[in-house]
Design a protein around this motif. Structure first.
Motif, PDB file in Angstrom:
ATOM      1  N   ALA A  32       0.830  -1.209   0.000  1.00  0.00           N
ATOM      2  CA  ALA A  32       0.000   0.000   0.000  1.00  0.00           C
ATOM      3  C   ALA A  32       0.865   1.260   0.000  1.00  0.00           C
ATOM      4  CB  ALA A  32      -0.933  -0.007   1.213  1.00  0.00           C
ATOM      5  N   ASP A  33       1.913   1.278   0.810  1.00  0.00           N
ATOM      6  CA  ASP A  33       2.825   2.423   0.805  1.00  0.00           C
ATOM      7  C   ASP A  33       3.513   2.545  -0.554  1.00  0.00           C
ATOM      8  OD1 ASP A  33       2.266   3.313   3.354  1.00  0.00           O
ATOM      9  OD2 ASP A  33       4.188   2.697   4.214  1.00  0.00           O
ATOM     10  N   SER A  34       3.940   1.430  -1.106  1.00  0.00           N
ATOM     11  CA  SER A  34       4.636   1.448  -2.397  1.00  0.00           C
ATOM     12  C   SER A  34       3.716   1.946  -3.503  1.00  0.00           C
ATOM     13  CB  SER A  34       5.166   0.050  -2.735  1.00  0.00           C
ATOM     14  OG  SER A  34       6.095  -0.367  -1.767  1.00  0.00           O
ATOM     15  N   SER A  97       0.677   4.097   5.182  1.00  0.00           N
ATOM     16  CA  SER A  97       1.089   5.088   6.181  1.00  0.00           C
ATOM     17  C   SER A  97       1.318   6.450   5.528  1.00  0.00           C
ATOM     18  CB  SER A  97       2.363   4.629   6.899  1.00  0.00           C
ATOM     19  OG  SER A  97       3.479   4.680   6.038  1.00  0.00           O
ATOM     20  N   ILE A  98       1.385   6.478   4.211  1.00  0.00           N
ATOM     21  CA  ILE A  98       1.605   7.705   3.448  1.00  0.00           C
ATOM     22  C   ILE A  98       0.249   8.329   3.128  1.00  0.00           C
ATOM     23  CG2 ILE A  98       2.523   8.667   1.296  1.00  0.00           C
ATOM     24  CD1 ILE A  98       4.353   6.170   1.187  1.00  0.00           C
ATOM     25  N   HIS A 118       9.315   8.135   0.604  1.00  0.00           N
ATOM     26  CA  HIS A 118      10.303   7.052   0.486  1.00  0.00           C
ATOM     27  C   HIS A 118      10.772   6.611   1.871  1.00  0.00           C
ATOM     28  CE1 HIS A 118      11.125   6.201  -3.743  1.00  0.00           C
ATOM     29  NE2 HIS A 118      10.855   7.480  -3.982  1.00  0.00           N
ATOM     30  N   GLU A 119      10.988   7.572   2.761  1.00  0.00           N
ATOM     31  CA  GLU A 119      11.415   7.225   4.117  1.00  0.00           C
ATOM     32  C   GLU A 119      10.323   6.450   4.850  1.00  0.00           C
ATOM     33  OE1 GLU A 119      12.618  11.024   5.688  1.00  0.00           O
ATOM     34  OE2 GLU A 119      14.636  10.847   4.840  1.00  0.00           O
ATOM     35  N   ALA A 120       9.065   6.849   4.681  1.00  0.00           N
ATOM     36  CA  ALA A 120       7.954   6.133   5.313  1.00  0.00           C
ATOM     37  C   ALA A 120       7.850   4.707   4.780  1.00  0.00           C
ATOM     38  CB  ALA A 120       6.639   6.886   5.078  1.00  0.00           C
ATOM     39  N   THR A 121       8.022   4.545   3.483  1.00  0.00           N
ATOM     40  CA  THR A 121       7.968   3.211   2.882  1.00  0.00           C
ATOM     41  C   THR A 121       9.112   2.350   3.402  1.00  0.00           C
ATOM     42  OG1 THR A 121       6.929   4.178   0.918  1.00  0.00           O
ATOM     43  CG2 THR A 121       7.826   1.957   0.688  1.00  0.00           C
ATOM     44  N   ASN A 127       9.968  -2.560   9.383  1.00  0.00           N
ATOM     45  CA  ASN A 127       9.169  -3.083  10.502  1.00  0.00           C
ATOM     46  C   ASN A 127       8.740  -4.535  10.312  1.00  0.00           C
ATOM     47  OD1 ASN A 127       9.314  -0.726  12.007  1.00  0.00           O
ATOM     48  ND2 ASN A 127       7.419   0.106  11.156  1.00  0.00           N
ATOM     49  N   ILE A 128       8.829  -5.049   9.103  1.00  0.00           N
ATOM     50  CA  ILE A 128       8.442  -6.440   8.822  1.00  0.00           C
ATOM     51  C   ILE A 128       9.580  -7.409   9.161  1.00  0.00           C
ATOM     52  CG2 ILE A 128       7.515  -8.024   7.071  1.00  0.00           C
ATOM     53  CD1 ILE A 128       6.656  -5.510   5.490  1.00  0.00           C
TER      54      ILE A 128
END
Length: 164
Positions: A32-34, A97-98, A118-121, A127-128
């Motif tokens: 989803a972030d990607s 999260s973005i 990019h930092e959030a992704t 975290n995985i």
């Protein structure tokens, strides 16, 4: 000698169903972030203006093209773990999260938004790792390592445009 009948839908890859479910859930957020980052980058490619137009337009195209290929790889890993990959805007909006950027930011604001995304992704992917390490899931670890390298390097390159 009798042949053993197997259930073709049962997944027995050495990772428990519980661990596969947790990893797939984490990867769904990463997907989803990607995807959100992909869409943001493509939007900025279409709408960038100003003195840096040519260089940013070209850079954003390179970045969204790379991201497009990554989406399939992440989704296919989720499928290989035995779970459906999210694939709708509503699913991505819940999982990402973005946050969506509204309007058309100025060129350097676009760059700043992309650095943040990019930092959030990268954080989502990182975290995985505890789940992946615990489950001894090397293919997912490899995928995450490769993706983190791209996100961290891209964030650095974009961030460099904002310095000085």
């Amino acid at each position: 000698m009798a042949t053993r009948k197997t259930n073709p839908t049962k997944i027995d890859i050495g990772i428990s169903e519980k661990d596969r479910a947790k990893i797939a859930e984490g990867l769904s957020g990463f997907l989803a972030d990607s995807y959100t980052l992909y869409l943001m980058t493509h939007n900025f490619h279409w709408n960038v203006t100003g003195p840096m137009f040519t260089s940013l337009h070209t850079m954003f195209m390179t970045q969204y093209t790379e991201l497009w290929g990554a989406l399939d790889e992440i989704a296919e890993r989720i499928r290989a773990l035995g779970y459906p990959a999210p694939g709708t805007y509503s699913q991505f909006a819940k999982l990402a999260s973005i946050k969506e950027v509204t309007g058309v930011p100025a060129a350097l604001d676009m760059v700043a938004h992309l650095v943040t995304a990019h930092e959030a992704t990268a954080r989502t992917g990182r975290n995985i790792f505890p789940l992946v390490d615990k489950a001894n899931d090397q293919p997912t670890a490899d995928l995450l390592t490769r993706r983190l390298e791209v996100h961290e390097k891209t964030a650095w390159m974009l961030r460099s445009l904002l310095e000085g």
